[in-house]
Design a protein around this motif. Structure first.
Motif, short mmCIF file in Angstrom:
data_model
loop_
_atom_site.label_atom_id
_atom_site.label_comp_id
_atom_site.label_asym_id
_atom_site.label_seq_id
_atom_site.Cartn_x
_atom_site.Cartn_y
_atom_site.Cartn_z
N ILE A 1 10.14 -19.92 3.02
CA ILE A 1 9.17 -18.98 2.45
C ILE A 1 8.48 -18.20 3.56
O ILE A 1 8.33 -16.97 3.48
CB ILE A 1 8.13 -19.74 1.60
CG1 ILE A 1 8.82 -20.51 0.46
CG2 ILE A 1 7.10 -18.77 1.05
CD1 ILE A 1 9.56 -19.65 -0.52
N LEU B 1 10.41 -20.14 -5.52
CA LEU B 1 8.95 -20.23 -5.53
C LEU B 1 8.41 -19.78 -6.88
O LEU B 1 8.78 -18.71 -7.40
CB LEU B 1 8.37 -19.33 -4.43
CG LEU B 1 6.85 -19.33 -4.32
CD1 LEU B 1 6.35 -20.69 -3.81
CD2 LEU B 1 6.36 -18.21 -3.42
N GLN C 1 4.08 -26.70 -4.04
CA GLN C 1 5.32 -26.89 -4.80
C GLN C 1 6.35 -27.69 -4.01
O GLN C 1 7.09 -28.49 -4.60
CB GLN C 1 5.89 -25.51 -5.17
CG GLN C 1 7.16 -25.59 -6.02
CD GLN C 1 7.65 -24.21 -6.41
OE1 GLN C 1 6.94 -23.21 -6.27
NE2 GLN C 1 8.88 -24.14 -6.90
N ALA D 1 3.74 -22.56 -1.79
CA ALA D 1 4.88 -23.37 -1.36
C ALA D 1 4.44 -24.75 -0.89
O ALA D 1 5.16 -25.75 -1.09
CB ALA D 1 5.65 -22.65 -0.26
N HIS E 1 12.08 -25.86 3.10
CA HIS E 1 11.82 -24.90 2.03
C HIS E 1 10.56 -24.09 2.35
O HIS E 1 10.51 -22.87 2.12
CB HIS E 1 11.66 -25.62 0.69
CG HIS E 1 12.41 -24.97 -0.41
ND1 HIS E 1 13.23 -25.65 -1.28
CD2 HIS E 1 12.48 -23.67 -0.79
CE1 HIS E 1 13.76 -24.81 -2.14
NE2 HIS E 1 13.31 -23.60 -1.88
N ILE E 2 9.54 -24.77 2.85
CA ILE E 2 8.31 -24.07 3.22
C ILE E 2 8.58 -23.09 4.37
O ILE E 2 8.08 -21.97 4.37
CB ILE E 2 7.22 -25.09 3.61
CG1 ILE E 2 6.87 -25.96 2.40
CG2 ILE E 2 5.98 -24.38 4.14
CD1 ILE E 2 5.93 -27.10 2.72
#
Length: 357
Positions: A272, A226, A261, A258, A268-269
């Motif tokens: 986070i 991140l 990005q 996130a 991936h989110i």
């Protein structure tokens, strides 16, 4: 013959008012001394433990000073530059993030942002204002910080004050104990011990929790890829002393970043979000019960009230003393409550009947 209670209350009220007036008048002049005293208070148990291991007070203070200086230098060389860089980059990228958010809303919810609508005009105006004012705001913040907290004062006076107070801490507390009014010395010592226990549990315990969680969030977010993970972890750890607020602010900021990005990469989110979920579970079930305990008695709302009131009255110095004052007032309130429950005012005629029996 002891002074009447009414006269004692009058004298102590005058002393408290004079102290508050001096605090208000001096303001930021007291800042390095307040910070130095807080550091000495935080490190006094470490010095006591080193003394029990055989070191003198002066040797223990010297060891703590050397370790502190080395840690400060390492932080300056390794952490602070990256922290400042990420903060400046985050400020620079805010307008682009807002543009991406507006484009996403226009694409996904076009009916809500008709170009002829007032909502669209408001978003455009806000984005342009944000873009034009970001640099000015950042410059103002840096200038204000530079004027309010002189770098030379922080780097020179604060460590000197902390070292001298740490060296003489036991002698100072013993001398204060000798100056207490003899009639009330036992009660004052007991209340002071309870206040110290609350502060020790909260300040030292929560300080350690904030450091652990801040480091965890920063390292985990950076390893997760991140952007601005270091600054997000720093912010989340900094406000962890108010339960759930650190995870709420840091989690919202991290997940928001996130989404821009890693949009579309839901794993991936989710990673986070999972980082903050793990941090919150660890804090609530392991760190806070172990390092702080459950008997501190400082409610988050009470802390927010104390920070707001003392910050408004005395500025930044007031915010620094808000927590110890809140702890002291909490102990005094519990003491006053116990006196009230034992008084005739509470028991009334029932208590009088029990006494006569």
């Amino acid at each position: 013959m002891a002074l009447p209670v009414k006269d004692q209350l009058r004298y102590w009220s005058i002393a408290a008012a004079v102290f508050a007036l001096i605090l208000w008048a001096l303001g930021d002049v007291l800042l390095p001394f307040v910070i130095g005293g807080a550091i000495a208070y935080f490190l006094d148990p470490v010095a006591d433990r080193l003394e029990r291991l055989g070191l003198s007070r002066m040797a223990a203070t010297a060891v703590i000073t050397v370790v502190g200086v080395l840690g400060f230098v390492l932080a300056i060389l390794m952490v602070v530059p990256a922290l400042i860089t990420q903060l400046l980059d985050l400020v620079d990228v805010l307008p682009d993030l807002f543009k991406q958010l507006r484009s996403f809303i226009e694409k996904q919810f076009p009916s809500l942002l008709d170009r002829e609508s007032s909502t669209h005009a408001m978003l455009v105006s806000f984005g342009e204002t944000l873009k034009s004012k970001t640099g000015d705001v950042m410059q103002t913040v840096l200038t204000s910080l530079g004027s309010a907290i002189n770098i030379v004062v922080l780097l020179v006076i604060v460590p000197v004050v902390a070292v001298y107070l740490l060296l003489d801490w036991d002698r100072m507390t013993a001398r204060i104990g000798e100056l207490l009014p003899r009639d009330h010395a036992p009660i004052i010592r007991r209340l002071a011990g309870e206040i110290d226990a609350v502060l020790a549990s909260f300040v030292r315990g929560m300080g350690t929790v904030c450091l652990i969680l801040g480091t965890y969030y920063a390292v985990a977010l950076m390893l997760a890829g991140l952007q601005f993970g270091l600054i997000v972890g720093f912010i989340a750890g900094l406000v962890t002393f108010i339960p759930y607020l650190g995870a709420l602010i840091g989690g919202s900021l991290a997940i928001g970043l996130a989404l821009f990005q890693f949009w579309g990469d839901w794993a991936h989110i989710g990673l986070i979000a999972g980082i903050f979920a793990v941090g919150q579970v660890t804090e609530g079930n392991f760190l806070t019960p172990k390092l702080v305990g459950s008997s501190v008695g400082l409610h988050p709302v009470w802390l927010l009230l104390a920070l707001s009131v003392f910050g408004a009255l005395f500025g930044f110095v007031g915010m620094l003393i808000a927590v110890p004052v809140a702890a002291a007032l909490g102990v005094l309130a519990r003491f006053a409550t116990s006196l009230y429950l034992d008084s005739r005012l509470y028991t009334g005629l029932e208590g009088l009947d029990q006494e006569t029996e």
